[in-house]
Design an enzyme around this catalytic site. Sequence first.
Site, PDB file in Angstrom:
ATOM      1  N   HIS A 208       5.892   4.575  -8.680  1.00 54.58           N
ATOM      2  CA  HIS A 208       5.809   3.456  -7.772  1.00 54.58           C
ATOM      3  C   HIS A 208       5.129   2.370  -8.948  1.00 54.58           C
ATOM      4  O   HIS A 208       3.578   2.703  -8.727  1.00 54.58           O
ATOM      5  CB  HIS A 208       5.245   3.795  -6.422  1.00 54.58           C
ATOM      6  CG  HIS A 208       5.190   2.108  -5.797  1.00 54.58           C
ATOM      7  ND1 HIS A 208       5.567   1.797  -4.601  1.00 54.58           N
ATOM      8  CD2 HIS A 208       4.395   1.118  -6.107  1.00 54.58           C
ATOM      9  CE1 HIS A 208       5.464   0.602  -4.247  1.00 54.58           C
ATOM     10  NE2 HIS A 208       4.569   0.336  -5.190  1.00 54.58           N
ATOM     11  N   HIS A 235       4.426   8.272   2.033  1.00 58.77           N
ATOM     12  CA  HIS A 235       5.038   7.046   1.426  1.00 58.77           C
ATOM     13  C   HIS A 235       3.858   5.943   1.577  1.00 58.77           C
ATOM     14  O   HIS A 235       4.355   4.786   1.553  1.00 58.77           O
ATOM     15  CB  HIS A 235       6.463   6.771   2.001  1.00 58.77           C
ATOM     16  CG  HIS A 235       7.460   7.809   2.064  1.00 58.77           C
ATOM     17  ND1 HIS A 235       7.967   8.154   0.770  1.00 58.77           N
ATOM     18  CD2 HIS A 235       8.046   8.392   3.021  1.00 58.77           C
ATOM     19  CE1 HIS A 235       8.692   9.049   1.092  1.00 58.77           C
ATOM     20  NE2 HIS A 235       8.934   9.247   2.219  1.00 58.77           N
ATOM     21  N   ARG A 296       4.064 -11.307   0.316  1.00 55.10           N
ATOM     22  CA  ARG A 296       2.878 -11.806   0.926  1.00 55.10           C
ATOM     23  C   ARG A 296       1.570 -11.266  -0.318  1.00 55.10           C
ATOM     24  O   ARG A 296       2.318 -10.722  -1.192  1.00 55.10           O
ATOM     25  CB  ARG A 296       2.433 -10.836   1.974  1.00 55.10           C
ATOM     26  CG  ARG A 296       2.784  -9.541   1.953  1.00 55.10           C
ATOM     27  CD  ARG A 296       2.375  -8.517   2.973  1.00 55.10           C
ATOM     28  NE  ARG A 296       3.031  -7.160   3.122  1.00 55.10           N
ATOM     29  CZ  ARG A 296       2.684  -6.383   2.213  1.00 55.10           C
ATOM     30  NH1 ARG A 296       1.778  -6.300   1.567  1.00 55.10           N
ATOM     31  NH2 ARG A 296       3.421  -5.335   2.307  1.00 55.10           N
TER      32      ARG A 296
HETATM   33  P1  ADP Z   1       3.462  -1.538   1.073  1.00 55.56           P
HETATM   34  O1  ADP Z   1       3.271  -0.232   0.915  1.00 55.56           O
HETATM   35  O2  ADP Z   1       4.750  -2.080   1.356  1.00 55.56           O
HETATM   36  O3  ADP Z   1       2.901  -2.271  -0.374  1.00 55.56           O
HETATM   37  P2  ADP Z   1       0.896  -2.265   2.058  1.00 55.56           P
HETATM   38  O4  ADP Z   1       0.211  -0.669   1.845  1.00 55.56           O
HETATM   39  O5  ADP Z   1       0.365  -3.023   0.846  1.00 55.56           O
HETATM   40  O6  ADP Z   1       2.241  -2.010   1.949  1.00 55.56           O
HETATM   41  O7  ADP Z   1       0.256  -2.712   3.573  1.00 55.56           O
HETATM   42  C1  ADP Z   1       0.868  -3.705   3.839  1.00 55.56           C
HETATM   43  C2  ADP Z   1       1.038  -3.816   5.299  1.00 55.56           C
HETATM   44  O8  ADP Z   1       1.493  -3.119   5.970  1.00 55.56           O
HETATM   45  C3  ADP Z   1      -0.525  -3.850   5.719  1.00 55.56           C
HETATM   46  O9  ADP Z   1      -0.726  -5.030   6.584  1.00 55.56           O
HETATM   47  C4  ADP Z   1      -0.570  -2.687   6.668  1.00 55.56           C
HETATM   48  O10 ADP Z   1      -1.504  -3.193   7.792  1.00 55.56           O
HETATM   49  C5  ADP Z   1       0.824  -2.460   7.123  1.00 55.56           C
HETATM   50  N1  ADP Z   1       0.714  -0.921   7.082  1.00 55.56           N
HETATM   51  C6  ADP Z   1       0.089  -0.060   6.656  1.00 55.56           C
HETATM   52  N2  ADP Z   1       0.428   1.121   7.127  1.00 55.56           N
HETATM   53  C7  ADP Z   1       1.388   0.836   8.093  1.00 55.56           C
HETATM   54  C8  ADP Z   1       2.109   1.748   8.562  1.00 55.56           C
HETATM   55  N3  ADP Z   1       2.070   3.203   8.814  1.00 55.56           N
HETATM   56  N4  ADP Z   1       3.074   1.279   9.744  1.00 55.56           N
HETATM   57  C9  ADP Z   1       3.296  -0.161   9.569  1.00 55.56           C
HETATM   58  N5  ADP Z   1       2.535  -0.914   9.011  1.00 55.56           N
HETATM   59  C10 ADP Z   1       1.851  -0.470   8.102  1.00 55.56           C
HETATM   60  P1  ADP Z   2       8.150   0.502   2.406  1.00 56.00           P
HETATM   61  O1  ADP Z   2       8.904  -0.896   3.097  1.00 56.00           O
HETATM   62  O2  ADP Z   2       8.034   1.249   3.537  1.00 56.00           O
HETATM   63  O3  ADP Z   2       7.119   0.284   1.773  1.00 56.00           O
HETATM   64  P2  ADP Z   2       9.722   1.143   0.055  1.00 56.00           P
HETATM   65  O4  ADP Z   2      11.171   0.964   0.057  1.00 56.00           O
HETATM   66  O5  ADP Z   2       9.032   0.263  -0.665  1.00 56.00           O
HETATM   67  O6  ADP Z   2       9.367   1.070   1.723  1.00 56.00           O
HETATM   68  O7  ADP Z   2       9.338   2.553  -0.473  1.00 56.00           O
HETATM   69  C1  ADP Z   2       8.123   3.323  -0.023  1.00 56.00           C
HETATM   70  C2  ADP Z   2       7.731   4.574  -1.046  1.00 56.00           C
HETATM   71  O8  ADP Z   2       9.051   5.639  -0.836  1.00 56.00           O
HETATM   72  C3  ADP Z   2       8.028   4.200  -2.257  1.00 56.00           C
HETATM   73  O9  ADP Z   2       6.538   3.691  -2.976  1.00 56.00           O
HETATM   74  C4  ADP Z   2       8.358   5.582  -3.058  1.00 56.00           C
HETATM   75  O10 ADP Z   2       7.133   6.515  -3.125  1.00 56.00           O
HETATM   76  C5  ADP Z   2       9.199   6.354  -1.895  1.00 56.00           C
HETATM   77  N1  ADP Z   2      10.829   6.043  -2.330  1.00 56.00           N
HETATM   78  C6  ADP Z   2      11.257   4.874  -1.891  1.00 56.00           C
HETATM   79  N2  ADP Z   2      12.605   4.598  -2.472  1.00 56.00           N
HETATM   80  C7  ADP Z   2      12.644   5.868  -3.215  1.00 56.00           C
HETATM   81  C8  ADP Z   2      13.896   6.554  -3.940  1.00 56.00           C
HETATM   82  N3  ADP Z   2      15.062   5.947  -4.081  1.00 56.00           N
HETATM   83  N4  ADP Z   2      13.369   7.867  -4.537  1.00 56.00           N
HETATM   84  C9  ADP Z   2      12.467   8.380  -4.402  1.00 56.00           C
HETATM   85  N5  ADP Z   2      11.411   7.681  -3.831  1.00 56.00           N
HETATM   86  C10 ADP Z   2      11.617   6.632  -3.032  1.00 56.00           C
HETATM   87 MG    MG Z   3       7.176  -0.684  -0.153  1.00 52.08          MG
END
Ligand code: ADP
Ligand code: ADP
Ligand code: MG
Length: 673
Positions: A208, A235, A296
């Site tokens: 990632h 994730h 953000r």
């Molecule tokens: P991303 O993985 O999409 O980059 P971040 O880890 O930067 O997101 O966290 C972004 C926001 O998501 C934070 O405000 C956090 O409070 C929220 N967040 C973190 N863990 C969870 C979760 N398990 N479910 C919903 N929101 C979450």
């Molecule tokens: P979120 O909104 O929960 O952050 P993302 O789409 O950013 O969701 O995906 C969160 C994580 O899931 C990624 O950082 C990666 O580890 C895994 N992931 C997402 N898409 C894929 C994919 N197509 N293949 C493998 N892993 C994935």
């Molecule tokens: Mg994400």
Amino acid sequence: MFKKILIANRGEIACRVAATARRMSIQTVAVYSDADAGAKHVSVCDEAVHIGGSAPRDSYLRWEKIIQAAKDTGAQAIHPGYGFLSENEDFARACKEAGLVFIGPPSSAIKAMGLKAESKRLMGDAGVPLVPGYHGADQDPTRLQGEADAIGYPVLIKASAGGGGKGMRIVERSADFAAALASCQREASSSFGNDAVLIEKYVQRPRHIEIQVFGDTLGNYVYLFERDCSVQRRHQKVLEEAPAPGMTPQLRAQMGAAAVAAARAVAYVGAGTVEFIVEQKPDGSMNFFFMEMNTRLQVEHPVTEAITGQDLVEWQLRVASGEALPLQQDELRITGHAIEARICAESPDNNFLPATGRLDRACWPEHVAFARNADGEAFHASAPVRIDAGFGEGDVISPYYDSMVAKLIVHGDTREQALARLDVALAQTHIVGLATNVQFLRYVARTDSFAQAQLDTALIPREEAQLFQREPLGLALAAAAAIAQTLLEERACEGHDPFSRRDQWQSHGASVRPFEFVFRDEAAKAALTCGHDGSLHLVVGDSAGPLQFSALPDGLELQFAGARQRLQVYRRGETLHVFGAAGATQIVEVDLLAHAGEAAAEVGRLTAPMPGKVVSFAVKAGDKVTKGQTLAVMEAMKMEHTISAPADGEVLELLYAAGDQVAEGSELLKLSV
Ligand code: ADP
Ligand code: ADP
Ligand code: MG
């Protein structure tokens, strides 16, 4: 520039934003819920407005109240932080309509990037590479199955409205697709109120890597390089670093250009992050694909601040007030290497079960990022050690919000130096009162994979044996430390030698004092002998030998069984928390006098380990269960947790139903064991 802003958030990010505002002589208004009346973010702001009850929907998500608070206090702009309202297009629009500046992108950009499927269609049109997949509007299960079969397994089903690692299912073969789809849709509609999904090829052993972008209202864009956030559990990010190991200047330029194209396609303004999933080819080359854009400031923004020397919150405030970007692309440079560790209230050994409670003790390593100087709080973006904490000693981590307590960010000239600083800083982070992942973070950082930068999202499961159920100090040292601490405490309050109070242990020649401990769920005995000359000899477990110790201003120095160590020991009732260079552990010293004649512990009750919602029961009355078997699933602090059987037995009665809200310690079911 603004004279006053309202910060519509809590915890570390609210404190973080306030620190920059203070440095820029901008007044700050905090908002807070019932649970946060005494919170740190309230005390670091110039003013504070109470906005409602503890649950987010009663306070931090009530945007009419927040807008009213901004108007009442004369704030000109609202910083949403991350989470809560930060990616809510209605809130961004309402701010504008109320004559307030939303410190973030225009609501149209939030909307465009809000749903993963729609944003992917848009990005495909803008020429940004996508993971092969289906992002269409047709959600007919037969159609979806056909698309998945055409993509080829394994595939990933994702909730289009998902986030925070929720609403994702990996499907290994066609036959499993229908069931996985149904369960993903269920979670998506209950968590996000929208059951639309998209399907993607599941990239094997991916990394990632995300790009920090910035736009201003004049149409300028830059990227502030990348962050590698491959180390994840469920994730969700655990360790983040910048720059990404193995990144080449060519790939960086390509990914940067793709991220800027993504931002430009939605007329983006302010701080944003374009997340890419990166496929690692056997020849070492990397292919990147757009995953999503987070509209953000990201949790992990400090690693970018460290390597660029820039304060991204200052950039946000400047851009929001109409100024041009502070620097152009060719003025941005990478210096050194930075790593962030998310310190969370949770038990990694217990499936990352979140923990709530009071921070009886919170000792942070020496850090300089927000050190006070004559001008107030000085911000050093590239400090060797930085702590962004939302909580301090005495504060309570409540069940209403997420479990992150603080972030530790280290910066070094090289990755090796940053890694060494991380290890030392984690060793100096002493939290007592609730479970945290501090020791786990040290284990992760010490794995061969992480040390050698063999990064991919499966690092934690792959290194499992190095990460879970480990004991850094061992019984002998923990017991010796507990005994030394007890004797020091007795000496301090009685001014006598350690044996005087317990006359019954005096015998003719030497006196022997017994101790009993519980260490890692097992009972252990120890015997301490005091010689005529006052020398001590300890027998515990397989270890025996002289015990020597002395008090230091910040702990004690101890010598036993061939080890000479400096330790910090904190007592919480009968539990002693021992922190040493090799790690931290706990040991319970059973007070033999206090427990004399007590009955055996109660069995057969199964209680909720934290307040939350019962998602489902996996058993019914009459079922025979074996130790470790899943009994129920609970949801708390935004995560699901499995409750398993403590021993073999039979389920007598379920005391709640799926969907019920339960308090900590509520009995969930009756078991006969
Ligand atoms: P991303 O993985 O999409 O980059 P971040 O880890 O930067 O997101 O966290 C972004 C926001 O998501 C934070 O405000 C956090 O409070 C929220 N967040 C973190 N863990 C969870 C979760 N398990 N479910 C919903 N929101 C979450
Ligand atoms: P979120 O909104 O929960 O952050 P993302 O789409 O950013 O969701 O995906 C969160 C994580 O899931 C990624 O950082 C990666 O580890 C895994 N992931 C997402 N898409 C894929 C994919 N197509 N293949 C493998 N892993 C994935
Ligand atoms: Mg994400």
